[in-house]
Write a protein that holds these residues in place. Structure first.
Motif, PDB file in Angstrom:
ATOM      1  N   LYS A   3      49.561  31.736  47.648  1.00  0.00           N
ATOM      2  CA  LYS A   3      48.748  31.999  48.835  1.00  0.00           C
ATOM      3  C   LYS A   3      47.256  31.813  48.558  1.00  0.00           C
ATOM      4  O   LYS A   3      46.458  31.705  49.488  1.00  0.00           O
ATOM      5  N   ASP A   4      46.889  31.778  47.283  1.00  0.00           N
ATOM      6  CA  ASP A   4      45.490  31.600  46.907  1.00  0.00           C
ATOM      7  C   ASP A   4      45.284  30.137  46.508  1.00  0.00           C
ATOM      8  O   ASP A   4      45.562  29.729  45.394  1.00  0.00           O
ATOM      9  N   LYS A   5      44.790  29.328  47.437  1.00  0.00           N
ATOM     10  CA  LYS A   5      44.698  27.886  47.224  1.00  0.00           C
ATOM     11  C   LYS A   5      43.648  27.513  46.175  1.00  0.00           C
ATOM     12  O   LYS A   5      43.724  26.446  45.566  1.00  0.00           O
ATOM     13  N   ALA A   6      42.663  28.380  45.975  1.00  0.00           N
ATOM     14  CA  ALA A   6      41.601  28.065  45.017  1.00  0.00           C
ATOM     15  C   ALA A   6      42.017  28.351  43.580  1.00  0.00           C
ATOM     16  O   ALA A   6      41.446  27.786  42.642  1.00  0.00           O
ATOM     17  N   ALA A   7      43.028  29.206  43.390  1.00  0.00           N
ATOM     18  CA  ALA A   7      43.334  29.709  42.057  1.00  0.00           C
ATOM     19  C   ALA A   7      43.702  28.599  41.084  1.00  0.00           C
ATOM     20  O   ALA A   7      43.177  28.537  39.958  1.00  0.00           O
ATOM     21  N   TYR A   8      44.598  27.702  41.481  1.00  0.00           N
ATOM     22  CA  TYR A   8      45.079  26.703  40.533  1.00  0.00           C
ATOM     23  C   TYR A   8      44.103  25.545  40.369  1.00  0.00           C
ATOM     24  O   TYR A   8      44.129  24.834  39.362  1.00  0.00           O
ATOM     25  N   LYS A  25      31.733  36.105  37.757  1.00  0.00           N
ATOM     26  CA  LYS A  25      32.996  35.511  37.326  1.00  0.00           C
ATOM     27  C   LYS A  25      34.052  36.573  37.091  1.00  0.00           C
ATOM     28  O   LYS A  25      35.221  36.403  37.478  1.00  0.00           O
ATOM     29  N   LYS A  26      33.686  37.686  36.451  1.00  0.00           N
ATOM     30  CA  LYS A  26      34.657  38.718  36.116  1.00  0.00           C
ATOM     31  C   LYS A  26      35.334  39.272  37.366  1.00  0.00           C
ATOM     32  O   LYS A  26      36.560  39.423  37.414  1.00  0.00           O
ATOM     33  N   GLN A  27      34.544  39.547  38.393  1.00  0.00           N
ATOM     34  CA  GLN A  27      35.095  40.083  39.641  1.00  0.00           C
ATOM     35  C   GLN A  27      35.964  39.040  40.344  1.00  0.00           C
ATOM     36  O   GLN A  27      37.016  39.360  40.903  1.00  0.00           O
ATOM     37  N   GLN A  28      35.539  37.789  40.315  1.00  0.00           N
ATOM     38  CA  GLN A  28      36.320  36.721  40.939  1.00  0.00           C
ATOM     39  C   GLN A  28      37.658  36.515  40.228  1.00  0.00           C
ATOM     40  O   GLN A  28      38.696  36.317  40.876  1.00  0.00           O
ATOM     41  N   VAL A  29      37.635  36.543  38.903  1.00  0.00           N
ATOM     42  CA  VAL A  29      38.867  36.367  38.140  1.00  0.00           C
ATOM     43  C   VAL A  29      39.838  37.512  38.423  1.00  0.00           C
ATOM     44  O   VAL A  29      41.052  37.304  38.586  1.00  0.00           O
ATOM     45  N   THR A  30      39.317  38.735  38.507  1.00  0.00           N
ATOM     46  CA  THR A  30      40.168  39.885  38.823  1.00  0.00           C
ATOM     47  C   THR A  30      40.827  39.708  40.185  1.00  0.00           C
ATOM     48  O   THR A  30      42.047  39.905  40.340  1.00  0.00           O
ATOM     49  N   GLU A  31      40.035  39.336  41.176  1.00  0.00           N
ATOM     50  CA  GLU A  31      40.568  39.119  42.528  1.00  0.00           C
ATOM     51  C   GLU A  31      41.617  38.007  42.522  1.00  0.00           C
ATOM     52  O   GLU A  31      42.683  38.130  43.158  1.00  0.00           O
ATOM     53  N   MET A  32      41.331  36.918  41.821  1.00  0.00           N
ATOM     54  CA  MET A  32      42.257  35.786  41.792  1.00  0.00           C
ATOM     55  C   MET A  32      43.605  36.189  41.213  1.00  0.00           C
ATOM     56  O   MET A  32      44.663  35.899  41.792  1.00  0.00           O
ATOM     57  N   PHE A  33      43.594  36.871  40.066  1.00  0.00           N
ATOM     58  CA  PHE A  33      44.860  37.233  39.436  1.00  0.00           C
ATOM     59  C   PHE A  33      45.605  38.308  40.220  1.00  0.00           C
ATOM     60  O   PHE A  33      46.843  38.316  40.245  1.00  0.00           O
ATOM     61  N   ASP A  34      44.876  39.195  40.885  1.00  0.00           N
ATOM     62  CA  ASP A  34      45.544  40.130  41.796  1.00  0.00           C
ATOM     63  C   ASP A  34      46.266  39.358  42.903  1.00  0.00           C
ATOM     64  O   ASP A  34      47.399  39.679  43.285  1.00  0.00           O
ATOM     65  N   ASN A  35      45.622  38.309  43.398  1.00  0.00           N
ATOM     66  CA  ASN A  35      46.189  37.524  44.501  1.00  0.00           C
ATOM     67  C   ASN A  35      47.448  36.763  44.096  1.00  0.00           C
ATOM     68  O   ASN A  35      48.388  36.627  44.881  1.00  0.00           O
ATOM     69  N   ARG A  51      29.266  24.941  30.989  1.00  0.00           N
ATOM     70  CA  ARG A  51      29.299  25.149  32.425  1.00  0.00           C
ATOM     71  C   ARG A  51      30.127  26.386  32.756  1.00  0.00           C
ATOM     72  O   ARG A  51      31.214  26.579  32.208  1.00  0.00           O
ATOM     73  N   VAL A  52      29.605  27.234  33.635  1.00  0.00           N
ATOM     74  CA  VAL A  52      30.346  28.408  34.077  1.00  0.00           C
ATOM     75  C   VAL A  52      31.207  28.012  35.265  1.00  0.00           C
ATOM     76  O   VAL A  52      30.703  27.624  36.320  1.00  0.00           O
ATOM     77  N   VAL A  53      32.521  28.097  35.097  1.00  0.00           N
ATOM     78  CA  VAL A  53      33.464  27.739  36.146  1.00  0.00           C
ATOM     79  C   VAL A  53      34.037  29.022  36.719  1.00  0.00           C
ATOM     80  O   VAL A  53      34.508  29.892  35.982  1.00  0.00           O
ATOM     81  N   THR A  54      34.004  29.169  38.046  1.00  0.00           N
ATOM     82  CA  THR A  54      34.496  30.365  38.716  1.00  0.00           C
ATOM     83  C   THR A  54      35.560  29.985  39.744  1.00  0.00           C
ATOM     84  O   THR A  54      35.593  28.852  40.230  1.00  0.00           O
ATOM     85  N   PRO A  55      36.431  30.938  40.106  1.00  0.00           N
ATOM     86  CA  PRO A  55      37.505  30.615  41.050  1.00  0.00           C
ATOM     87  C   PRO A  55      37.034  30.265  42.454  1.00  0.00           C
ATOM     88  O   PRO A  55      37.598  29.377  43.103  1.00  0.00           O
ATOM     89  N   TYR A  56      36.005  30.971  42.940  1.00  0.00           N
ATOM     90  CA  TYR A  56      35.636  30.846  44.347  1.00  0.00           C
ATOM     91  C   TYR A  56      34.183  30.393  44.452  1.00  0.00           C
ATOM     92  O   TYR A  56      33.246  31.155  44.188  1.00  0.00           O
ATOM     93  N   ASP A  57      33.995  29.143  44.846  1.00  0.00           N
ATOM     94  CA  ASP A  57      32.664  28.537  44.833  1.00  0.00           C
ATOM     95  C   ASP A  57      31.680  29.248  45.759  1.00  0.00           C
ATOM     96  O   ASP A  57      30.481  29.288  45.485  1.00  0.00           O
TER      97      ASP A  57
END
Length: 244
Positions: free
Chosen positions: A193-198, A16-26, A4-10
């Motif tokens: 501040k990023d509630k989806a990250a964790y 996924k790569k762009q979402q992960v970059t945004e998440m870790f920047d946040n 299953r591909v799990v991504t930060p922001y549904d």
């Protein structure tokens, strides 16, 4: 069956790569503190074990992929004479890492570089060892990332991966699942501040092909003498060793 591909922001249209970059920047500003809390400080002990496995091949050049804020890159300088390149896709995490490296007077031994783990900007057979600490589950294409790492390893070089995993035995499995389902996202919401990250970090750990499944992937790609070592309470994290 594909994992299953799990991504930060549904609801995101990004990959996924762009979402992960945004998440870790946040979350870069709070990541270190939260990581200590969520792992109960065990991540420090796990990284020391990774360094010991790397030291066995007596490296002079080490690449730390998905280096984040540089904790593992810094730990690797315990190996005498080693030079470390820390690579990460998130400039936010790297900015924090560069400050830590400078404060410790390690700028002559650690270079922090932005780059894509699945398209490594290095020549074939460049490094004696490569490490990845809590990063392989964030790869968009796991096989591509592991193949790229093998490409940049020298013959007889070593890959050491530290990654979360799910304990198999009762009651550790049940306790782990409760903690990751409920406590980790709650802690993240309170302090980030990023509630989806964790929530993502929790879900991605559960769905990652840990243990013998990940060893089988390493074997299939062409690594040799692969092994894995579950850590703490039946395996809340696992260290993988593989050689080229």
């Amino acid at each position: 069956m594909a994992e299953r591909v799990v991504t930060p922001y549904d609801n995101s249209q990004q990959g996924k790569k762009q979402q992960v970059t945004e998440m870790f920047d946040n979350i870069s500003g709070t990541y270190d503190g939260l990581n200590r809390v969520i792992s109960w400080g065990s991540d420090v002990k796990w990284r020391k074990k990774v360094v010991a496995k790397v030291a066995e091949v007596h490296p002079s050049q080490v690449l730390d992929v998905a280096t984040g804020t540089g904790d593992l890159a810094i730990a690797l300088t315990a190996i005498k004479g080693v030079k470390v390149t820390g690579l990460d896709i998130s400039e936010g995490m790297l900015a924090v890492g560069r400050e830590k490296v400078a404060k410790r007077g390690l700028t002559d031994r650690i270079e922090m570089q932005q780059g894509d783990s699945e398209h490594l900007p290095f020549a074939d057979a460049t490094f004696d060892a490569v490490t990845v600490g809590f990063g392989v589950r964030n790869f968009e294409d796991l096989n591509q990332g592991l193949s790229e790492i093998r490409r940049v390893l020298k013959p007889q070089g070593r890959l050491v991966v530290l990654e979360t995993s799910v304990p198999e035995r009762f009651p550790f499995r049940q306790g782990y699942l409760f903690y990751t389902h409920y406590m980790m996202p709650l802690i993240g919401k309170l302090f980030s501040k990023d509630k989806a990250a964790y929530s993502y970090l929790s879900k991605s750990a559960i769905h990652f092909p840990y243990g013998k499944k990940f060893k089988a992937i390493l074997d299939e790609i062409g690594y040799r003498d692969t092994a894995y070592y579950p850590q703490t309470l039946g395996g809340v994290a696992t260290i993988y060793v593989a050689n080229k």
